[in-house]
Design a protein around this motif. Structure first.
Motif, PDB file in Angstrom:
ATOM      1  N   PHE A  15       3.498  -3.740  -6.593  1.00 55.56           N
ATOM      2  CA  PHE A  15       3.668  -5.157  -6.904  1.00 55.56           C
ATOM      3  C   PHE A  15       3.108  -6.002  -5.765  1.00 55.56           C
ATOM      4  CE2 PHE A  15       6.915  -3.456  -9.751  1.00 55.56           C
ATOM      5  CZ  PHE A  15       6.771  -4.268 -10.861  1.00 55.56           C
ATOM      6  N   LEU A  21       1.576  -7.342 -11.166  1.00 57.49           N
ATOM      7  CA  LEU A  21       0.762  -6.133 -11.225  1.00 57.49           C
ATOM      8  C   LEU A  21      -0.616  -6.558 -11.728  1.00 57.49           C
ATOM      9  CD1 LEU A  21       3.259  -3.552 -12.792  1.00 57.49           C
ATOM     10  CD2 LEU A  21       2.395  -3.552 -10.463  1.00 57.49           C
ATOM     11  N   THR A 123       1.569   1.986 -16.672  1.00 61.20           N
ATOM     12  CA  THR A 123       1.603   0.896 -15.679  1.00 61.20           C
ATOM     13  C   THR A 123       2.308   1.312 -14.395  1.00 61.20           C
ATOM     14  OG1 THR A 123       3.748  -0.048 -16.360  1.00 61.20           O
ATOM     15  CG2 THR A 123       1.793  -0.767 -17.579  1.00 61.20           C
TER      16      THR A 123
END
Length: 245
Positions: A15, A21, A123
Protein backbone atom coordinates in the motif's frame (compact mmCIF):
# COMPACT_ATOMS: atom_id res chain seq x y z
CA UNK A 1 5.63 10.30 -10.47
CA UNK A 2 7.94 11.24 -7.60
CA UNK A 3 10.80 8.78 -6.84
CA UNK A 4 9.39 8.10 -3.36
CA UNK A 5 6.17 6.80 -4.89
CA UNK A 6 7.86 4.69 -7.57
CA UNK A 7 8.21 1.64 -5.31
CA UNK A 8 4.50 1.61 -4.51
CA UNK A 9 3.81 1.99 -8.23
CA UNK A 10 5.73 -1.20 -9.03
CA UNK A 11 4.83 -3.39 -6.06
CA UNK A 12 1.36 -4.93 -6.17
CA UNK A 13 1.40 -6.07 -2.53
CA UNK A 14 2.42 -2.77 -0.92
CA UNK A 15 0.00 0.00 0.00
CA UNK A 16 1.14 3.56 -0.70
CA UNK A 17 1.24 5.99 2.25
CA UNK A 18 -2.19 7.31 1.21
CA UNK A 19 -3.70 3.80 1.24
CA UNK A 20 -3.70 2.98 -2.48
CA UNK A 21 -2.73 -0.05 -4.54
CA UNK A 22 -1.56 1.56 -7.75
CA UNK A 23 -1.54 -1.61 -9.87
CA UNK A 24 -5.18 -2.29 -8.99
CA UNK A 25 -6.06 1.28 -9.96
CA UNK A 26 -4.25 0.84 -13.28
CA UNK A 27 -6.25 -2.35 -13.92
CA UNK A 28 -9.49 -0.47 -13.24
CA UNK A 29 -8.31 2.21 -15.70
CA UNK A 30 -7.88 -0.55 -18.31
CA UNK A 31 -11.58 -1.34 -17.86
CA UNK A 32 -12.50 2.34 -18.34
CA UNK A 33 -10.66 2.34 -21.67
CA UNK A 34 -12.45 -0.75 -23.01
CA UNK A 35 -15.47 -0.55 -25.26
CA UNK A 36 -18.87 -0.36 -23.60
CA UNK A 37 -20.72 -3.33 -22.08
CA UNK A 38 -24.23 -3.11 -20.60
CA UNK A 39 -26.52 -5.32 -18.55
CA UNK A 40 -30.22 -4.43 -18.11
CA UNK A 41 -32.84 -6.34 -16.13
CA UNK A 42 -36.48 -6.24 -17.30
CA UNK A 43 -39.73 -7.72 -16.02
CA UNK A 44 -39.43 -10.71 -18.37
CA UNK A 45 -35.70 -11.20 -18.87
CA UNK A 46 -32.17 -9.81 -18.98
CA UNK A 47 -30.31 -8.09 -21.81
CA UNK A 48 -26.52 -8.14 -22.24
CA UNK A 49 -25.17 -5.82 -24.94
CA UNK A 50 -21.64 -4.81 -25.96
CA UNK A 51 -19.96 -2.60 -28.50
CA UNK A 52 -17.32 -4.31 -30.62
CA UNK A 53 -15.18 -2.61 -33.25
CA UNK A 54 -14.05 -5.28 -35.72
CA UNK A 55 -11.38 -4.62 -38.33
CA UNK A 56 -12.40 -4.44 -41.96
CA UNK A 57 -11.50 -8.07 -42.85
CA UNK A 58 -12.35 -9.56 -39.46
CA UNK A 59 -15.14 -12.12 -39.21
CA UNK A 60 -17.65 -10.27 -37.04
CA UNK A 61 -20.00 -13.27 -36.59
CA UNK A 62 -18.07 -14.36 -33.49
CA UNK A 63 -18.81 -12.33 -30.38
CA UNK A 64 -15.63 -11.47 -28.49
CA UNK A 65 -17.13 -9.89 -25.37
CA UNK A 66 -20.22 -11.96 -24.49
CA UNK A 67 -19.75 -15.44 -23.00
CA UNK A 68 -22.01 -18.24 -21.81
CA UNK A 69 -21.08 -19.73 -18.42
CA UNK A 70 -24.06 -22.08 -17.97
CA UNK A 71 -27.44 -22.46 -19.64
CA UNK A 72 -28.86 -19.71 -17.43
CA UNK A 73 -25.83 -17.45 -16.95
CA UNK A 74 -24.09 -15.06 -19.35
CA UNK A 75 -21.16 -12.67 -19.00
CA UNK A 76 -20.34 -9.39 -20.76
CA UNK A 77 -16.83 -8.01 -20.38
CA UNK A 78 -14.98 -4.71 -20.73
CA UNK A 79 -11.23 -4.25 -20.53
CA UNK A 80 -8.52 -6.77 -21.39
CA UNK A 81 -10.59 -9.53 -22.99
CA UNK A 82 -7.99 -12.38 -22.72
CA UNK A 83 -8.32 -11.97 -18.95
CA UNK A 84 -12.09 -12.28 -19.34
CA UNK A 85 -11.67 -15.61 -21.15
CA UNK A 86 -9.55 -16.91 -18.26
CA UNK A 87 -12.16 -15.89 -15.69
CA UNK A 88 -15.03 -17.28 -17.77
CA UNK A 89 -13.26 -20.64 -18.11
CA UNK A 90 -12.88 -20.67 -14.32
CA UNK A 91 -16.58 -19.84 -13.91
CA UNK A 92 -17.59 -22.62 -16.30
CA UNK A 93 -15.58 -25.19 -14.37
CA UNK A 94 -17.05 -23.93 -11.09
CA UNK A 95 -20.59 -24.09 -12.50
CA UNK A 96 -20.16 -27.58 -13.97
CA UNK A 97 -18.71 -28.86 -10.69
CA UNK A 98 -21.78 -27.55 -8.86
CA UNK A 99 -24.08 -29.45 -11.26
CA UNK A 100 -22.12 -32.69 -10.80
CA UNK A 101 -21.99 -32.45 -7.00
CA UNK A 102 -25.45 -31.02 -6.20
CA UNK A 103 -27.39 -31.92 -9.38
CA UNK A 104 -28.81 -28.41 -9.72
CA UNK A 105 -27.92 -25.20 -11.59
CA UNK A 106 -25.61 -22.86 -9.72
CA UNK A 107 -26.85 -19.56 -8.32
CA UNK A 108 -25.70 -16.41 -10.11
CA UNK A 109 -24.38 -14.82 -6.92
CA UNK A 110 -22.19 -17.86 -6.23
CA UNK A 111 -20.48 -17.42 -9.61
CA UNK A 112 -20.06 -13.67 -9.07
CA UNK A 113 -18.58 -14.18 -5.59
CA UNK A 114 -16.26 -16.93 -6.85
CA UNK A 115 -14.86 -14.71 -9.63
CA UNK A 116 -14.59 -11.72 -7.29
CA UNK A 117 -12.67 -13.86 -4.78
CA UNK A 118 -10.31 -14.94 -7.55
CA UNK A 119 -9.77 -11.33 -8.65
CA UNK A 120 -9.06 -10.31 -5.05
CA UNK A 121 -6.42 -13.06 -4.73
CA UNK A 122 -4.57 -11.46 -7.63
CA UNK A 123 -4.26 -8.19 -5.71
CA UNK A 124 -2.28 -9.55 -2.75
CA UNK A 125 0.43 -11.90 -4.01
CA UNK A 126 3.79 -11.05 -5.55
CA UNK A 127 4.52 -12.45 -9.00
CA UNK A 128 1.01 -11.89 -10.35
CA UNK A 129 -0.93 -8.90 -11.63
CA UNK A 130 -4.60 -7.93 -11.22
CA UNK A 131 -7.09 -8.96 -13.88
CA UNK A 132 -7.53 -6.04 -16.27
CA UNK A 133 -11.21 -6.70 -16.89
CA UNK A 134 -14.62 -6.07 -15.31
CA UNK A 135 -17.47 -8.52 -15.82
CA UNK A 136 -21.24 -8.15 -15.90
CA UNK A 137 -22.55 -11.53 -14.71
CA UNK A 138 -26.23 -11.99 -15.47
CA UNK A 139 -28.56 -14.90 -15.01
CA UNK A 140 -31.88 -16.29 -13.83
CA UNK A 141 -31.96 -18.75 -10.93
CA UNK A 142 -34.46 -19.76 -8.25
CA UNK A 143 -34.26 -16.27 -6.69
CA UNK A 144 -35.16 -14.59 -10.01
CA UNK A 145 -33.29 -12.32 -12.42
CA UNK A 146 -29.91 -11.11 -11.17
CA UNK A 147 -27.09 -8.93 -12.49
CA UNK A 148 -23.71 -8.63 -10.75
CA UNK A 149 -20.67 -6.52 -11.55
CA UNK A 150 -17.15 -7.66 -10.63
CA UNK A 151 -14.03 -5.52 -11.04
CA UNK A 152 -10.22 -5.99 -10.71
CA UNK A 153 -10.26 -5.10 -7.01
CA UNK A 154 -12.41 -8.14 -6.18
CA UNK A 155 -15.61 -6.19 -5.51
CA UNK A 156 -18.96 -7.64 -6.59
CA UNK A 157 -22.21 -5.65 -6.50
CA UNK A 158 -25.76 -6.38 -7.66
CA UNK A 159 -27.52 -3.98 -10.08
CA UNK A 160 -30.78 -3.62 -11.96
CA UNK A 161 -28.88 -1.97 -14.84
CA UNK A 162 -25.16 -1.36 -15.18
CA UNK A 163 -22.58 -0.16 -17.73
CA UNK A 164 -18.80 -0.65 -17.84
CA UNK A 165 -16.11 0.53 -20.21
CA UNK A 166 -15.54 3.80 -22.06
CA UNK A 167 -18.39 6.23 -21.51
CA UNK A 168 -19.85 4.18 -18.64
CA UNK A 169 -20.34 7.25 -16.43
CA UNK A 170 -22.43 8.96 -19.11
CA UNK A 171 -24.44 5.81 -19.78
CA UNK A 172 -25.00 5.23 -16.05
CA UNK A 173 -26.44 8.74 -15.76
CA UNK A 174 -28.72 7.98 -18.73
CA UNK A 175 -29.86 4.68 -17.18
CA UNK A 176 -30.54 6.30 -13.82
CA UNK A 177 -32.89 8.76 -15.53
CA UNK A 178 -34.68 6.40 -17.88
CA UNK A 179 -34.55 2.84 -16.51
CA UNK A 180 -37.86 1.32 -15.33
CA UNK A 181 -38.15 -2.01 -13.55
CA UNK A 182 -41.40 -2.92 -15.33
CA UNK A 183 -40.03 -2.46 -18.86
CA UNK A 184 -40.23 -5.36 -21.32
CA UNK A 185 -37.18 -7.19 -22.59
CA UNK A 186 -37.69 -5.49 -25.98
CA UNK A 187 -37.63 -2.07 -24.30
CA UNK A 188 -34.51 -3.08 -22.40
CA UNK A 189 -32.82 -4.12 -25.65
CA UNK A 190 -33.71 -0.79 -27.28
CA UNK A 191 -32.38 1.05 -24.21
CA UNK A 192 -29.11 -0.90 -24.41
CA UNK A 193 -28.66 0.09 -28.07
CA UNK A 194 -29.59 3.69 -27.27
CA UNK A 195 -26.91 3.65 -24.55
CA UNK A 196 -24.28 2.44 -27.01
CA UNK A 197 -25.26 5.10 -29.55
CA UNK A 198 -24.94 7.68 -26.77
CA UNK A 199 -21.16 7.20 -26.40
CA UNK A 200 -20.10 5.43 -29.60
CA UNK A 201 -18.45 7.12 -32.56
CA UNK A 202 -20.92 5.19 -34.75
CA UNK A 203 -24.40 6.66 -34.32
CA UNK A 204 -26.00 4.50 -36.99
CA UNK A 205 -26.12 0.83 -37.99
CA UNK A 206 -25.77 -2.24 -35.80
CA UNK A 207 -22.62 -3.98 -37.08
CA UNK A 208 -20.73 -2.77 -33.99
CA UNK A 209 -23.36 -4.06 -31.53
CA UNK A 210 -23.62 -7.60 -30.14
CA UNK A 211 -26.35 -8.78 -27.82
CA UNK A 212 -27.66 -11.75 -25.84
CA UNK A 213 -30.79 -12.21 -23.76
CA UNK A 214 -31.99 -14.52 -21.01
CA UNK A 215 -35.81 -14.75 -20.93
CA UNK A 216 -37.45 -15.62 -17.63
CA UNK A 217 -39.76 -18.05 -19.47
CA UNK A 218 -36.90 -20.31 -20.63
CA UNK A 219 -33.98 -19.36 -18.33
CA UNK A 220 -31.75 -20.05 -21.34
CA UNK A 221 -29.18 -17.62 -22.68
CA UNK A 222 -29.61 -17.00 -26.42
CA UNK A 223 -27.61 -14.85 -28.81
CA UNK A 224 -29.65 -12.12 -30.46
CA UNK A 225 -29.59 -12.25 -34.25
CA UNK A 226 -28.47 -9.30 -36.36
CA UNK A 227 -32.02 -9.02 -37.74
CA UNK A 228 -33.48 -8.68 -34.23
CA UNK A 229 -30.78 -6.18 -33.22
CA UNK A 230 -31.71 -4.08 -36.26
CA UNK A 231 -35.37 -4.09 -35.15
CA UNK A 232 -34.39 -3.04 -31.63
CA UNK A 233 -32.23 -0.29 -33.15
CA UNK A 234 -35.25 1.14 -34.99
CA UNK A 235 -37.06 1.37 -31.67
CA UNK A 236 -33.96 2.92 -30.05
CA UNK A 237 -33.83 5.64 -32.71
CA UNK A 238 -37.53 6.37 -32.19
CA UNK A 239 -36.84 6.76 -28.48
CA UNK A 240 -33.89 9.08 -29.19
CA UNK A 241 -36.11 11.25 -31.44
CA UNK A 242 -38.75 11.53 -28.68
CA UNK A 243 -36.37 12.47 -25.87
CA UNK A 244 -36.07 16.16 -25.02
CA UNK A 245 -32.90 17.77 -26.35
Amino acid sequence: MLPAAAGYDRAITVFSPDGRLYQVEYAIETVRRGTLAIGIKSKDGIILAVEEKPRKLQNSDITQKIFQVDDHIGVAAAGYIPDARSQVDNARFFSQSNRMIYDEPIEVEAVAKHLADQAQQYTQYAGVRPFGVALIIAGIDKSGSTIYLTDPSGTYISYDAVAIGAGADQVTEFLEKNYKKDMSVEDAAAMAIESIYLVSEEKDGTKHIKMAQIPIATKQLTRTSEKDIEQFAVKAKDNIAKRPK
